[in-house]
Write a protein that holds these residues in place. Sequence first.
Motif, PDB file in Angstrom:
ATOM      1  N   LEU A  58       0.831  -1.203   0.000  1.00  0.00           N
ATOM      2  CA  LEU A  58       0.000   0.000   0.000  1.00  0.00           C
ATOM      3  C   LEU A  58       0.869   1.259   0.000  1.00  0.00           C
ATOM      4  O   LEU A  58       0.613   2.208  -0.746  1.00  0.00           O
ATOM      5  CB  LEU A  58      -0.924   0.001   1.212  1.00  0.00           C
ATOM      6  N   LEU A  59       1.875   1.275   0.852  1.00  0.00           N
ATOM      7  CA  LEU A  59       2.761   2.439   0.908  1.00  0.00           C
ATOM      8  C   LEU A  59       3.562   2.585  -0.383  1.00  0.00           C
ATOM      9  O   LEU A  59       3.839   3.712  -0.824  1.00  0.00           O
ATOM     10  CB  LEU A  59       3.703   2.322   2.118  1.00  0.00           C
ATOM     11  N   ALA A  60       3.937   1.463  -0.993  1.00  0.00           N
ATOM     12  CA  ALA A  60       4.654   1.531  -2.271  1.00  0.00           C
ATOM     13  C   ALA A  60       3.766   2.146  -3.351  1.00  0.00           C
ATOM     14  O   ALA A  60       4.235   2.925  -4.185  1.00  0.00           O
ATOM     15  CB  ALA A  60       5.121   0.142  -2.687  1.00  0.00           C
ATOM     16  N   ALA A  61       2.481   1.784  -3.339  1.00  0.00           N
ATOM     17  CA  ALA A  61       1.559   2.390  -4.303  1.00  0.00           C
ATOM     18  C   ALA A  61       1.445   3.894  -4.102  1.00  0.00           C
ATOM     19  O   ALA A  61       1.235   4.642  -5.059  1.00  0.00           O
ATOM     20  CB  ALA A  61       0.181   1.736  -4.179  1.00  0.00           C
ATOM     21  N   MET A 211      -0.696  -4.566 -13.998  1.00  0.00           N
ATOM     22  CA  MET A 211      -0.566  -3.125 -14.128  1.00  0.00           C
ATOM     23  C   MET A 211      -1.883  -2.416 -13.830  1.00  0.00           C
ATOM     24  O   MET A 211      -1.910  -1.369 -13.172  1.00  0.00           O
ATOM     25  CB  MET A 211      -0.101  -2.772 -15.544  1.00  0.00           C
ATOM     26  N   ARG A 212      -2.985  -2.984 -14.322  1.00  0.00           N
ATOM     27  CA  ARG A 212      -4.294  -2.401 -14.022  1.00  0.00           C
ATOM     28  C   ARG A 212      -4.577  -2.430 -12.527  1.00  0.00           C
ATOM     29  O   ARG A 212      -5.075  -1.465 -11.954  1.00  0.00           O
ATOM     30  CB  ARG A 212      -5.386  -3.166 -14.767  1.00  0.00           C
ATOM     31  N   GLY A 213      -4.270  -3.571 -11.899  1.00  0.00           N
ATOM     32  CA  GLY A 213      -4.510  -3.685 -10.465  1.00  0.00           C
ATOM     33  C   GLY A 213      -3.675  -2.709  -9.658  1.00  0.00           C
ATOM     34  O   GLY A 213      -4.176  -2.061  -8.724  1.00  0.00           O
ATOM     35  N   PHE A 214      -2.387  -2.559 -10.008  1.00  0.00           N
ATOM     36  CA  PHE A 214      -1.533  -1.639  -9.271  1.00  0.00           C
ATOM     37  C   PHE A 214      -1.933  -0.197  -9.516  1.00  0.00           C
ATOM     38  O   PHE A 214      -1.883   0.640  -8.613  1.00  0.00           O
ATOM     39  CB  PHE A 214      -0.071  -1.853  -9.662  1.00  0.00           C
ATOM     40  N   ALA A 215      -2.350   0.125 -10.756  1.00  0.00           N
ATOM     41  CA  ALA A 215      -2.831   1.478 -11.032  1.00  0.00           C
ATOM     42  C   ALA A 215      -4.090   1.783 -10.230  1.00  0.00           C
ATOM     43  O   ALA A 215      -4.264   2.888  -9.711  1.00  0.00           O
ATOM     44  CB  ALA A 215      -3.102   1.636 -12.534  1.00  0.00           C
ATOM     45  N   ALA A 338      -9.020  -4.784   3.312  1.00  0.00           N
ATOM     46  CA  ALA A 338     -10.079  -5.441   2.546  1.00  0.00           C
ATOM     47  C   ALA A 338     -10.423  -4.669   1.274  1.00  0.00           C
ATOM     48  O   ALA A 338     -10.473  -5.250   0.181  1.00  0.00           O
ATOM     49  CB  ALA A 338     -11.325  -5.617   3.422  1.00  0.00           C
ATOM     50  N   VAL A 339     -10.678  -3.376   1.393  1.00  0.00           N
ATOM     51  CA  VAL A 339     -11.101  -2.596   0.231  1.00  0.00           C
ATOM     52  C   VAL A 339      -9.965  -2.446  -0.801  1.00  0.00           C
ATOM     53  O   VAL A 339     -10.217  -2.594  -2.005  1.00  0.00           O
ATOM     54  CB  VAL A 339     -11.647  -1.227   0.667  1.00  0.00           C
ATOM     55  N   PRO A 340      -8.716  -2.140  -0.413  1.00  0.00           N
ATOM     56  CA  PRO A 340      -7.651  -2.129  -1.426  1.00  0.00           C
ATOM     57  C   PRO A 340      -7.506  -3.455  -2.149  1.00  0.00           C
ATOM     58  O   PRO A 340      -7.306  -3.483  -3.369  1.00  0.00           O
ATOM     59  CB  PRO A 340      -6.391  -1.799  -0.605  1.00  0.00           C
ATOM     60  N   LEU A 341      -7.613  -4.571  -1.409  1.00  0.00           N
ATOM     61  CA  LEU A 341      -7.528  -5.878  -2.061  1.00  0.00           C
ATOM     62  C   LEU A 341      -8.678  -6.067  -3.038  1.00  0.00           C
ATOM     63  O   LEU A 341      -8.482  -6.562  -4.166  1.00  0.00           O
ATOM     64  CB  LEU A 341      -7.549  -6.982  -0.998  1.00  0.00           C
ATOM     65  N   LEU A 342      -9.874  -5.665  -2.639  1.00  0.00           N
ATOM     66  CA  LEU A 342     -11.033  -5.775  -3.529  1.00  0.00           C
ATOM     67  C   LEU A 342     -10.850  -4.907  -4.774  1.00  0.00           C
ATOM     68  O   LEU A 342     -11.217  -5.309  -5.883  1.00  0.00           O
ATOM     69  CB  LEU A 342     -12.298  -5.383  -2.779  1.00  0.00           C
ATOM     70  N   ALA A 343     -10.274  -3.714  -4.605  1.00  0.00           N
ATOM     71  CA  ALA A 343     -10.041  -2.832  -5.751  1.00  0.00           C
ATOM     72  C   ALA A 343      -9.049  -3.450  -6.737  1.00  0.00           C
ATOM     73  O   ALA A 343      -9.252  -3.395  -7.955  1.00  0.00           O
ATOM     74  CB  ALA A 343      -9.534  -1.471  -5.267  1.00  0.00           C
ATOM     75  N   ALA A 347     -10.011  -4.630 -10.609  1.00  0.00           N
ATOM     76  CA  ALA A 347      -9.324  -4.134 -11.809  1.00  0.00           C
ATOM     77  C   ALA A 347      -8.637  -5.263 -12.565  1.00  0.00           C
ATOM     78  O   ALA A 347      -8.665  -5.309 -13.806  1.00  0.00           O
ATOM     79  CB  ALA A 347      -8.310  -3.061 -11.411  1.00  0.00           C
ATOM     80  N   ALA A 348      -8.011  -6.203 -11.838  1.00  0.00           N
ATOM     81  CA  ALA A 348      -7.300  -7.293 -12.497  1.00  0.00           C
ATOM     82  C   ALA A 348      -8.269  -8.217 -13.234  1.00  0.00           C
ATOM     83  O   ALA A 348      -8.008  -8.631 -14.374  1.00  0.00           O
ATOM     84  CB  ALA A 348      -6.496  -8.083 -11.468  1.00  0.00           C
TER      85      ALA A 348
END
Length: 385
Positions: A58-61, A211-215, A338-343, A347-348
């Motif tokens: 998360l912090l890397a993003a 890439m979509r997921g990380f974006a 939970a929500v970042p993982l769902l996002a 996207a992926a």
Amino acid sequence: MSDPRNIGSEDAARIPPALRLSAAVSWRVLLVLGLLYVLGVVVGRLFIVVVPVAIALLLAALLAPAVSALHRLRVPRSLATAIVLVGGLAALGGLLTFVINAFIAGLPDMQTQIVRSIDNIHQWLLNGPLPLNQQQLDEYVLQIQEWLKGNRAWLTSGALATASSLGTFLTGLALMLFTLIFFLHDGRRIWKFLLRMLPASSRDRIDAAGMRGFASLSGYIRGTGLVAVGDALGIGIGLAVLGVPLAVPLAALVFLSAFVPIVGAIASGAVAVLVALVTKGPITGLLVLAVVLGVQQIEGNVLQPLVIGRAVKLHPLAVVLAISAGVVVAGIAGALLAVPLLAVLNAAIRSLAAGEDDADAVSSLRPRDSLPAKEEPAETGTVEE
């Protein structure tokens, strides 16, 4: 006489199509549930490792765009990583120091206000509409004291458990920082190394999905940070104008709780209203409630759609269910992740469903801050490439 080889096919033909379809779907669902169960068991056993790595991601993003920007300015990537990491830690430390100092400075005034409010409540209980007298109040206070004495062992064990978890927290913090350094410095190379473990025919599609997921994750983290700043400023200014003590620490609580969607806003707003109610009375409490509701309406109808909606398209029901499942599975850490993982999954999966067209369009998401082609190190199949 029928051919024995056709008996099986004849029997299968007699099975209703709906039943065959249900059976085919059922065993696939059972297989997926089994894999999810095994994954949950593994994550539970490696909880102390999984959570720090997830927080580091998360912090890397959040920090990776700053590292990339410095690298495009010809700053060596190691130096860019060090600058961003040290700067981020310094900013976080300064924020925590400011909040703690403000809390300590406002604590005496808050204690005075609470004592005064307790006296007012005491007088209201004696002289108000409730048929209570001093003897009954003394009995209630005595019951509370007896409960505290009877549960002293439970309270002490809880405190000892909290103290014993300090070592685990420090271990996780060290692992998170160590992992964050490598995510910022070698994140793309680590991802390319993992891609080589997959069949060559599917690498482009998996790369596009990643890439979509990380974006999506980056957009979510940055957008949530901007929304959190807006919430903290709005509620903090309202608390300061109304003269509620500890306005700055409460605003900081609003900022931190904004990273837990929906649930965090409700919890931090309730704390602000409670503090105003106890220290300033019911009128100020109602005014603070109006401020909190107004800020949350602006967030939900203006900030969230404009800032986060473009990057993360999640239905509110999906968000609530994800947070609930995260709390059940992993407590506070689960609610945060939970929500970042769902996002990322959303996207992926959308990218994989789009197929080759998305794999071609995703080239714009790939980092453009890599070394020039003539300086690109040769691929060796190892992480250090």
